[in-house]
Design an enzyme around this catalytic site. Structure first.
Site, PDB file in Angstrom:
ATOM      1  N   HIS A 306       0.848  -1.194   0.000  1.00 16.13           N
ATOM      2  CA  HIS A 306       0.000   0.000   0.000  1.00 16.13           C
ATOM      3  C   HIS A 306       0.875   1.232   0.000  1.00 16.13           C
ATOM      4  O   HIS A 306       1.948   1.237   0.607  1.00 16.13           O
ATOM      5  CB  HIS A 306      -0.908   0.010   1.249  1.00 16.13           C
ATOM      6  CG  HIS A 306      -2.069   0.936   1.106  1.00 16.13           C
ATOM      7  ND1 HIS A 306      -1.982   2.271   1.415  1.00 16.13           N
ATOM      8  CD2 HIS A 306      -3.320   0.722   0.659  1.00 16.13           C
ATOM      9  CE1 HIS A 306      -3.156   2.833   1.175  1.00 16.13           C
ATOM     10  NE2 HIS A 306      -3.989   1.927   0.715  1.00 16.13           N
ATOM     11  N   ASP A 363      -7.958  -5.447   0.166  1.00 13.71           N
ATOM     12  CA  ASP A 363      -8.441  -6.256  -0.947  1.00 13.71           C
ATOM     13  C   ASP A 363      -8.016  -7.714  -0.870  1.00 13.71           C
ATOM     14  O   ASP A 363      -8.484  -8.538  -1.658  1.00 13.71           O
ATOM     15  CB  ASP A 363      -7.937  -5.665  -2.271  1.00 13.71           C
ATOM     16  CG  ASP A 363      -8.585  -4.323  -2.542  1.00 13.71           C
ATOM     17  OD1 ASP A 363      -9.766  -4.178  -2.220  1.00 13.71           O
ATOM     18  OD2 ASP A 363      -7.901  -3.424  -3.063  1.00 13.71           O
TER      19      ASP A 363
END
Ligand code: CMC
Length: 428
Positions: A306, A363
């Site tokens: 991320h 996710d």
């Protein structure tokens, strides 16, 4: 000038720039006058060191793995809140009192239907169109229907547009799904919860009554809360940039949907589940880990890493728990979940992932849950868009109300040809 300053020396000259402090988080060097004073720009592709706006909505501490909405930790909201409460919190700044929540919920519920003419748009799409393609088109088309809520200088009209977007998004997403499988559209049923209504419009059929499964309803509610907002990510920045020109609110949200679609952003949930299915069994994990580490191979572990979190994404922690609960309570034995857990275990002990601080993001596990609920992978990003609409409209409203708001207009480091004269085609 702020108390603290940062100095910049360019050639012989030195310039001081104030440091702005937020309520929490890194200080920000205020370089608004930099170009006027020095004639130089800053260079920051991907905005890795740039605060593009002032905001009081969401705070992320990526090193600690903390996500706060208006100060409330995401795990507390996911555990205790309804999606309507979180929507009110993001848009209005506070958790609603009982009567405020009732009014807000009533208002959203009364906007769930689509204009009949808008429904005709679906028929223009191929049956195999990706739901995100349909969402981009239909949400953009809302701008042609609701002319009484497009004066963005009027806070009341802005709020009506916001309510419409939040209310209609489940109807739009569910219809995109129904269209793709050739089933009749289901109209909203307003005595159900926001989530229950969406589930019925997606999985119900007109020929039979639909019972909302409370386990699934609860899981969906939490998934929506986890996706509601995430500070100045790519799609939110897209909505802000589109909105900064004074564009139609529905068109701005369509722009956000377009940005969210990409596999580096919202499309990662679809890509993550496809990857886990492709891996298939835990014994094949080392092969994929090796590929992810290979500089010559473009493959990345989807659902890992991320831009902001250099620690475990707090949303992924909640999502992992929902995945375990849903599979358990629905009595589903999905080998993909075993692959996901083993992949996470191996990656978190691997030097490459440790050194680069790559952890599972939201996710990684969401696809496992959504698949268990019955959604095809192509719907995953559409669900993300549905939930994120709340954050987009909150951020869009905040931007328009900001007196310092200007049209977004970055500059560039130009490396193309310098001026040259036109050459006729027969002389080139
Ligand atoms: N697998 C393998 N290596 C990775 C991964 C990954 N998933 N993510 C980053 N790296 C490596 C990357 O190769 C680079 O290595 P090096 O420094 O040797 O060149 C380093 O880690 C830094 O990566 P980056 O691409 O410069 O980092 P970024 O901040 O620009 O990208 C990201 C962040 C999310 C796009 C990236 O981690 C990624 O592509 N992850 C997979 C896609 C994904 O799961 N996206 C969902 C994000 S969360 C939900 C959302 O916000 O939409």
């Amino acid at each position: 000038m702020a108390d603290k300053t940062a100095s910049l020396t360019l050639g012989e000259k030195s310039y001081d720039y104030g440091l702005l402090s937020g309520s929490v988080g890194p200080d920000v060097v205020d370089i608004r006058k930099l170009y006027a004073q020095t004639g130089a720009f800053t260079y920051d592709p991907g905005f890795t060191s740039t605060a593009s706006c002032e905001s009081a909505i969401t705070y992320i501490d990526g090193d600690q793995g903390i996500l706060l909405h208006r100060g409330y930790p995401i795990d507390q909201l996911a555990e205790n809140s309804t999606f309507m409460e979180v929507a009110h919190l993001l848009i209005h700044g506070e958790l609603p009192k009982k009567d405020e929540l009732d009014t807000f919920t009533y208002t959203i519920t009364r906007h769930t239907m689509l204009h009949e003419q808008l429904i005709q748009f679906y028929r223009g799409f191929r049956r195999d169109a990706h739901p995100m393609a349909i969402m981009c088109g239909v949400v953009g088309a809302l701008s042609a229907f609701y002319h009484d809520s497009t004066d963005i200088t009027d806070p009341k009209q802005r709020m009506i547009a916001s309510h419409r977007l939040i209310a209609k998004m489940p109807t739009i997403a569910a219809m995109a799904y129904k269209y793709s499988i050739g089933q009749p559209f289901m109209l909203p049923q307003n005595n159900l919860s926001y989530t229950g209504n969406f589930l019925r419009m997606t999985f119900g059929v007109p020929a039979e009554p639909y019972e909302v499964n409370p386990i699934v309803e609860q899981a969906m509610r939490t998934i929506f809360i986890l996706h509601a907002d995430h500070e100045q990510n790519a799609s939110t920045s897209t909505v802000r940039l589109a909105g900064s020109s004074g564009a139609n609110p529905f068109a701005c949200i369509a722009a956000g949907i377009a940005c969210l679609w990409g596999p580096a952003h919202g499309g990662a949930n679809e890509a993550a589940l496809n990857m886990l299915r492709e891996i298939g069994t835990p014994d094949r994990i080392p092969e994929y880990i090796a590929r992810a580490k290979d500089k010559e191979d473009p493959f990345r572990l989807m659902g890992f890493g991320h831009r902001v979190y250099k620690n475990y994404d707090p949303r992924a922690k909640v999502m992992q728990k929902i995945a375990a609960d849903v599979l358990d309570q629905l009595d589903i034995d999905d080998p993909v979940f075993d692959v996901a857990r083993e992949l996470e275990r191996i990656a978190l002990h691997d030097e490459y992932f440790i050194e680069k601080k790559l952890y599972p993001n939201v996710d990684f596990y969401s696809g496992v849950v959504l698949s268990a609920i019955g959604f095809p992978t192509s719907m995953f990003t559409a669900l993300f868009a549905l939930a994120r609409t709340v954050g987009w409209v909150a951020q869009w409203n905040e931007m328009i109300s900001d007196p310092d708001q200007k049209i977004g207009r970055p500059r560039q480091l130009y490396t193309g040809p310098t001026q040259r004269d036109y050459v006729p085609v027969d002389k080139r």
